[in-house]
Scaffold this motif. Structure first.
Motif, PDB file in Angstrom:
ATOM      1  N   GLY A 170      -6.561  -0.878  -4.834  1.00 23.94           N
ATOM      2  CA  GLY A 170      -5.181  -0.953  -4.381  1.00 23.94           C
ATOM      3  C   GLY A 170      -4.352   0.249  -4.785  1.00 23.94           C
ATOM      4  N   LEU A 171      -4.879   1.439  -4.574  1.00 22.76           N
ATOM      5  CA  LEU A 171      -4.235   2.648  -5.078  1.00 22.76           C
ATOM      6  C   LEU A 171      -2.877   2.900  -4.437  1.00 22.76           C
ATOM      7  CD1 LEU A 171      -7.369   4.969  -5.347  1.00 22.76           C
ATOM      8  CD2 LEU A 171      -6.187   3.767  -7.185  1.00 22.76           C
ATOM      9  N   HIS A 172      -2.726   2.614  -3.157  1.00 27.58           N
ATOM     10  CA  HIS A 172      -1.416   2.786  -2.515  1.00 27.58           C
ATOM     11  C   HIS A 172      -0.372   1.873  -3.161  1.00 27.58           C
ATOM     12  CE1 HIS A 172      -3.078   4.591   1.521  1.00 27.58           C
ATOM     13  NE2 HIS A 172      -3.129   5.436   0.509  1.00 27.58           N
ATOM     14  N   HIS A 173      -0.770   0.650  -3.440  1.00 31.10           N
ATOM     15  CA  HIS A 173       0.151  -0.286  -4.084  1.00 31.10           C
ATOM     16  C   HIS A 173       0.540   0.209  -5.476  1.00 31.10           C
ATOM     17  CE1 HIS A 173       1.993  -4.039  -5.381  1.00 31.10           C
ATOM     18  NE2 HIS A 173       1.213  -4.003  -6.458  1.00 31.10           N
ATOM     19  N   VAL A 174      -0.446   0.699  -6.226  1.00 22.80           N
ATOM     20  CA  VAL A 174      -0.168   1.206  -7.576  1.00 22.80           C
ATOM     21  C   VAL A 174       0.848   2.343  -7.528  1.00 22.80           C
ATOM     22  CG1 VAL A 174      -1.165   2.435  -9.548  1.00 22.80           C
ATOM     23  CG2 VAL A 174      -2.391   0.507  -8.525  1.00 22.80           C
ATOM     24  N   VAL A 175       0.639   3.280  -6.610  1.00 19.12           N
ATOM     25  CA  VAL A 175       1.542   4.431  -6.507  1.00 19.12           C
ATOM     26  C   VAL A 175       2.945   3.979  -6.126  1.00 19.12           C
ATOM     27  CG1 VAL A 175       2.031   6.561  -5.251  1.00 19.12           C
ATOM     28  CG2 VAL A 175      -0.308   6.067  -6.009  1.00 19.12           C
ATOM     29  N   ARG A 176       3.047   3.096  -5.135  1.00 17.76           N
ATOM     30  CA  ARG A 176       4.375   2.613  -4.722  1.00 17.76           C
ATOM     31  C   ARG A 176       5.096   1.955  -5.895  1.00 17.76           C
ATOM     32  NH1 ARG A 176       1.539   0.471  -0.117  1.00 17.76           N
ATOM     33  NH2 ARG A 176       1.901   1.710   1.776  1.00 17.76           N
ATOM     34  N   GLU A 177       4.384   1.140  -6.643  1.00 16.85           N
ATOM     35  CA  GLU A 177       4.993   0.415  -7.760  1.00 16.85           C
ATOM     36  C   GLU A 177       5.471   1.371  -8.851  1.00 16.85           C
ATOM     37  OE1 GLU A 177       3.942  -3.360 -10.689  1.00 16.85           O
ATOM     38  OE2 GLU A 177       2.320  -2.201  -9.780  1.00 16.85           O
ATOM     39  N   LEU A 178       4.622   2.308  -9.237  1.00 17.55           N
ATOM     40  CA  LEU A 178       4.988   3.245 -10.297  1.00 17.55           C
ATOM     41  C   LEU A 178       6.119   4.171  -9.865  1.00 17.55           C
ATOM     42  CD1 LEU A 178       1.462   4.209 -11.676  1.00 17.55           C
ATOM     43  CD2 LEU A 178       3.209   2.864 -12.855  1.00 17.55           C
ATOM     44  N   ALA A 179       6.047   4.666  -8.642  1.00 15.56           N
ATOM     45  CA  ALA A 179       7.057   5.613  -8.170  1.00 15.56           C
ATOM     46  C   ALA A 179       8.421   4.961  -7.998  1.00 15.56           C
ATOM     47  CB  ALA A 179       6.609   6.242  -6.856  1.00 15.56           C
ATOM     48  N   SER A 180       8.444   3.671  -7.727  1.00 18.85           N
ATOM     49  CA  SER A 180       9.725   3.000  -7.476  1.00 18.85           C
ATOM     50  C   SER A 180      10.371   2.421  -8.726  1.00 18.85           C
ATOM     51  CB  SER A 180       9.534   1.881  -6.446  1.00 18.85           C
ATOM     52  OG  SER A 180       8.644   0.899  -6.947  1.00 18.85           O
TER      53      SER A 180
END
Length: 387
Positions: free
Chosen positions: A100-110
């Motif tokens: 779920g790398l896209h989800h991880v990035v969205r969560e961390l970046a936001s």
């Protein structure tokens, strides 16, 4: 462009023109030489993402321990994880889909409330999981035990017992590599700690920038499984280039062809990054931005790193002094001079180092014969060809 045909095939396919790939000229790119036939089994898009992810993830311990990170550094990690997630979704690296790398990035970046260390450790978790998913499922492993050091070398590492206790009871081993193990002069120590609790140790060491008599300890921290996965994607056999200072650690063995392919791939990725950094530095004729000084210095040293890594692939673990002399003689690149110039004229130094990285690849290829022209390969393999 020619290098990208093997080491960034998506880029090559996107920008190479019909003219350069016309029937008259034949394929414009490169092919593995017949001396390295095993490399024909490599998925080139996988090799690209493995190299990008490895080079981004292997620096995360330093980002935590030495606080070597800026907003741009963290965002670049997001970019690499996002690209890996994209390749998972389009079938190039399907084993990454469950991360779920896209989800991880969205969560961390936001989430702007996450503290720096927590953010870096969560980024690290994703990179380590990516390493493990991409690593060989059946690596050739040997165990490296504590080395008997000659007196002149042992004196350099008198900090080992102190560091061992600082790392705690879950420590498996301490490994040194780099110039402190091979060169008469060295500016720092490169140390790997293998422990059952890497995040606990990283939190303990966060921001401490440990040193020994003024020489910095650049530490990588891994669990045993993370350490094996990291080695599977690396461009060296640690058994040939490191000293186990305490305990014992598992070491992955890779063939010479695999090592050469990875080192040339790393060189290509780093050269792309040099050019990107150069574009940022082009308007800084007099002095670099403060938070980029370390980056400029690092990227100026890339030709030396590429040369040393490639020599190591063929069993020649050369001291730093010999590598720098080889660079000046064979490539015309003075590393010390360009590092000085990076302080006041970073654009010029980065341009020079980028050109030198390309020349290192060309010169080393003449020695190891890793790749050849796809045109020549096609002609030699066709009717009447000698292969």
């Amino acid at each position: 462009m020619r290098w990208s045909s093997l080491f960034h095939p998506a880029f090559f396919d996107a920008v190479s023109s019909e003219v350069t790939r016309s029937k008259e000229k034949g394929p414009f790119g490169l092919a593995w030489s017949t001396e390295h036939k095993e490399l024909e089994r490599i998925n080139l898009k996988r090799l690209w993402i493995e190299s990008v992810v490895f080079l981004a993830g292997v620096t995360l311990s330093a980002a935590v321990i030495q606080s070597r990170h800026t907003r741009g550094t963290v965002e670049s990690k997001y970019d690499h994880l996002w690209e890996a997630g994209t390749l998972a979704s389009n079938g190039v690296a399907p084993e990454l889909a469950t991360l779920g790398l896209h989800h991880v990035v969205r969560e961390l970046a936001s989430d702007l409330a996450i503290l720096d260390v927590d953010r870096l450790l969560r980024v690290r978790q994703s990179f380590m999981a990516t390493f493990k998913a991409l690593a060989s499922s059946d690596p050739q492993i040997v165990t490296l035990g504590r080395a008997t050091l000659p007196p002149q070398i042992a004196e350099r590492f008198r900090f080992v017992e102190e560091l061992r206790y600082a790392c705690g009871p879950k420590l498996h081993g301490l490994v040194a590599y780099g110039s402190s193990t091979t060169s008469a002069s060295y500016s720092d120590y490169d140390i790997i700690a293998v422990t059952d609790e890497p995040e606990t140790l990283l939190r303990k060491l966060a921001g401490t920038s440990p040193n020994w008599y003024g020489k910095e300890l650049n530490m990588g921290v891994y669990s045993p499984d993370e350490f094996l996965a990291m080695q599977s994607l690396s461009g060296d056999n640690l058994s040939n280039i490191c000293l186990c200072l305490w305990g014992e650690v598992p070491i992955v063995y890779k063939s010479q062809s695999t090592l050469l392919a990875r080192n040339f791939s790393f060189a290509y990725v780093r050269r792309r990054q040099q050019l990107g950094m150069l574009s940022r530095a082009a308007d800084q004729i007099r002095a670099p931005v403060d938070d980029r000084k370390n980056l400029y210095d690092y990227f100026v040293k890339i030709p030396a790193n590429v040369a040393k890594g490639t020599f190591g692939s063929i069993g020649r673990d050369l001291p730093k002094e010999i590598v720098l002399e080889w660079l000046q003689t064979n490539v015309g690149f003075d590393t010390a001079l360009e590092r000085e110039r990076a302080v006041s004229q970073p654009g010029y130094a980065l341009a020079s180092s980028s050109l030198a990285t390309g020349r290192v690849m060309e010169v080393m290829n003449r020695e190891v014969n890793l790749v050849e022209s796809a045109v020549d390969r096609r002609l030699d393999s066709g009717p009447g060809g000698h292969r």
